[in-house]
Design a protein around this motif. Structure first.
Motif, PDB file in Angstrom:
ATOM      1  N   MET A   1      14.356 -13.785  24.924  1.00  0.00           N
ATOM      2  CA  MET A   1      13.484 -13.668  23.770  1.00  0.00           C
ATOM      3  C   MET A   1      13.821 -14.800  22.796  1.00  0.00           C
ATOM      4  N   ALA A   2      12.815 -15.397  22.217  1.00  0.00           N
ATOM      5  CA  ALA A   2      13.012 -16.471  21.241  1.00  0.00           C
ATOM      6  C   ALA A   2      13.672 -15.916  19.985  1.00  0.00           C
ATOM      7  N   ARG A   3      14.340 -16.780  19.240  1.00  0.00           N
ATOM      8  CA  ARG A   3      15.105 -16.329  18.073  1.00  0.00           C
ATOM      9  C   ARG A   3      14.246 -15.618  17.029  1.00  0.00           C
ATOM     10  N   LEU A   4      13.071 -16.158  16.728  1.00  0.00           N
ATOM     11  CA  LEU A   4      12.222 -15.528  15.721  1.00  0.00           C
ATOM     12  C   LEU A   4      11.682 -14.193  16.234  1.00  0.00           C
ATOM     13  N   ASP A   5      11.349 -14.128  17.534  1.00  0.00           N
ATOM     14  CA  ASP A   5      10.955 -12.848  18.135  1.00  0.00           C
ATOM     15  C   ASP A   5      12.058 -11.813  17.920  1.00  0.00           C
ATOM     16  N   GLN A   6      13.287 -12.225  18.172  1.00  0.00           N
ATOM     17  CA  GLN A   6      14.451 -11.334  18.033  1.00  0.00           C
ATOM     18  C   GLN A   6      14.602 -10.853  16.590  1.00  0.00           C
ATOM     19  N   VAL A   7      14.450 -11.773  15.640  1.00  0.00           N
ATOM     20  CA  VAL A   7      14.584 -11.421  14.224  1.00  0.00           C
ATOM     21  C   VAL A   7      13.521 -10.397  13.829  1.00  0.00           C
ATOM     22  N   ILE A   8      12.285 -10.648  14.210  1.00  0.00           N
ATOM     23  CA  ILE A   8      11.186  -9.749  13.843  1.00  0.00           C
ATOM     24  C   ILE A   8      11.384  -8.373  14.461  1.00  0.00           C
ATOM     25  N   THR A   9      11.708  -8.324  15.739  1.00  0.00           N
ATOM     26  CA  THR A   9      11.907  -7.012  16.383  1.00  0.00           C
ATOM     27  C   THR A   9      13.115  -6.296  15.794  1.00  0.00           C
ATOM     28  N   ILE A  47      14.216  -6.516  12.635  1.00  0.00           N
ATOM     29  CA  ILE A  47      13.822  -5.988  11.328  1.00  0.00           C
ATOM     30  C   ILE A  47      13.048  -4.682  11.496  1.00  0.00           C
ATOM     31  N   VAL A  48      12.090  -4.676  12.393  1.00  0.00           N
ATOM     32  CA  VAL A  48      11.292  -3.466  12.627  1.00  0.00           C
ATOM     33  C   VAL A  48      12.169  -2.344  13.182  1.00  0.00           C
ATOM     34  N   ASP A  49      12.986  -2.648  14.180  1.00  0.00           N
ATOM     35  CA  ASP A  49      13.830  -1.627  14.806  1.00  0.00           C
ATOM     36  C   ASP A  49      14.837  -1.032  13.820  1.00  0.00           C
ATOM     37  N   ILE A  50      15.432  -1.862  12.988  1.00  0.00           N
ATOM     38  CA  ILE A  50      16.386  -1.361  11.997  1.00  0.00           C
ATOM     39  C   ILE A  50      15.684  -0.438  11.013  1.00  0.00           C
ATOM     40  N   PHE A  51      14.526  -0.862  10.517  1.00  0.00           N
ATOM     41  CA  PHE A  51      13.786  -0.009   9.577  1.00  0.00           C
ATOM     42  C   PHE A  51      13.438   1.327  10.216  1.00  0.00           C
ATOM     43  N   LEU A  52      12.918   1.300  11.431  1.00  0.00           N
ATOM     44  CA  LEU A  52      12.530   2.537  12.107  1.00  0.00           C
ATOM     45  C   LEU A  52      13.735   3.431  12.378  1.00  0.00           C
ATOM     46  N   GLN A  53      14.857   2.840  12.742  1.00  0.00           N
ATOM     47  CA  GLN A  53      16.062   3.622  13.019  1.00  0.00           C
ATOM     48  C   GLN A  53      16.519   4.398  11.785  1.00  0.00           C
ATOM     49  N   TYR A  54      16.568   3.750  10.651  1.00  0.00           N
ATOM     50  CA  TYR A  54      17.080   4.386   9.441  1.00  0.00           C
ATOM     51  C   TYR A  54      16.043   5.241   8.723  1.00  0.00           C
ATOM     52  N   SER A  55      14.775   5.020   8.977  1.00  0.00           N
ATOM     53  CA  SER A  55      13.725   5.783   8.285  1.00  0.00           C
ATOM     54  C   SER A  55      13.202   6.939   9.117  1.00  0.00           C
ATOM     55  N   ALA A  56      13.764   7.171  10.275  1.00  0.00           N
ATOM     56  CA  ALA A  56      13.219   8.168  11.192  1.00  0.00           C
ATOM     57  C   ALA A  56      13.728   9.587  10.950  1.00  0.00           C
ATOM     58  N   ARG A  63       6.797  -2.400   3.862  1.00  0.00           N
ATOM     59  CA  ARG A  63       6.447  -3.596   3.077  1.00  0.00           C
ATOM     60  C   ARG A  63       7.543  -3.892   2.049  1.00  0.00           C
ATOM     61  N   GLU A  64       8.007  -2.856   1.368  1.00  0.00           N
ATOM     62  CA  GLU A  64       9.053  -3.022   0.365  1.00  0.00           C
ATOM     63  C   GLU A  64      10.379  -3.434   1.019  1.00  0.00           C
ATOM     64  N   PHE A  65      10.666  -2.893   2.194  1.00  0.00           N
ATOM     65  CA  PHE A  65      11.861  -3.269   2.942  1.00  0.00           C
ATOM     66  C   PHE A  65      11.803  -4.747   3.334  1.00  0.00           C
ATOM     67  N   CYS A  66      10.635  -5.205   3.757  1.00  0.00           N
ATOM     68  CA  CYS A  66      10.473  -6.623   4.113  1.00  0.00           C
ATOM     69  C   CYS A  66      10.711  -7.516   2.900  1.00  0.00           C
ATOM     70  N   ARG A  67      10.321  -7.045   1.728  1.00  0.00           N
ATOM     71  CA  ARG A  67      10.587  -7.800   0.499  1.00  0.00           C
ATOM     72  C   ARG A  67      12.091  -7.948   0.301  1.00  0.00           C
ATOM     73  N   CYS A  68      12.843  -6.890   0.560  1.00  0.00           N
ATOM     74  CA  CYS A  68      14.305  -6.927   0.450  1.00  0.00           C
ATOM     75  C   CYS A  68      14.887  -7.959   1.414  1.00  0.00           C
ATOM     76  N   VAL A  69      14.439  -7.928   2.658  1.00  0.00           N
ATOM     77  CA  VAL A  69      14.919  -8.879   3.666  1.00  0.00           C
ATOM     78  C   VAL A  69      14.567 -10.304   3.249  1.00  0.00           C
ATOM     79  N   SER A  70      13.385 -10.479   2.702  1.00  0.00           N
ATOM     80  CA  SER A  70      12.941 -11.797   2.256  1.00  0.00           C
ATOM     81  C   SER A  70      13.821 -12.323   1.115  1.00  0.00           C
TER      82      SER A  70
END
Length: 106
Positions: free
Chosen positions: A1-9, A11-20, A73-80
């Motif tokens: 997997m490309a580096r940016l693909d890895q970063v995006i997945t 971010i999503v996986d971490i958010f879903l793990q902790y928000s589930a 969306r707010e979580f992505c702002r934090c990461v940004s």
């Protein structure tokens, strides 16, 4: 997997793990946000940007709709924000906002 693909997945996986928890919509409350920041950020440069003591302040900054939780969306702002801080540190860029503007004192 490309580096940016890895970063995006990641971010999503971490958010879903902790928000589930508790079968609710995918959102992070203050304690869940604290867990994410404590467990998923280990770099001193980033850890110093939002420390455990600043979770309340971070929550206020991120929770733009004031519902007491952080949505994706707010979580992505934090990461940004953290990414920008790291970029500024790494490149020596950034600095004070309003540079060159004088502020009026009362």
């Amino acid at each position: 997997m490309a580096r940016l693909d890895q970063v995006i997945t990641n971010i999503v996986d971490i958010f879903l793990q902790y928000s589930a928890d508790d079968g609710k919509k995918h959102q992070l409350n203050k304690e869940e946000l604290k867990k994410v920041l404590e467990k998923e950020i280990q770099s001193p440069e980033l850890k110093n940007q939002i420390g455990a003591d600043d979770i309340g302040e971070a929550m206020e900054m991120l929770d733009k709709n004031h519902d007491g939780e952080v949505n994706f969306r707010e979580f992505c702002r934090c990461v940004s924000v953290l990414a920008k801080c790291y970029y500024n540190k790494k490149t020596g860029k950034g600095g004070k906002r309003g540079k060159g503007k004088e502020e009026d004192e009362d």
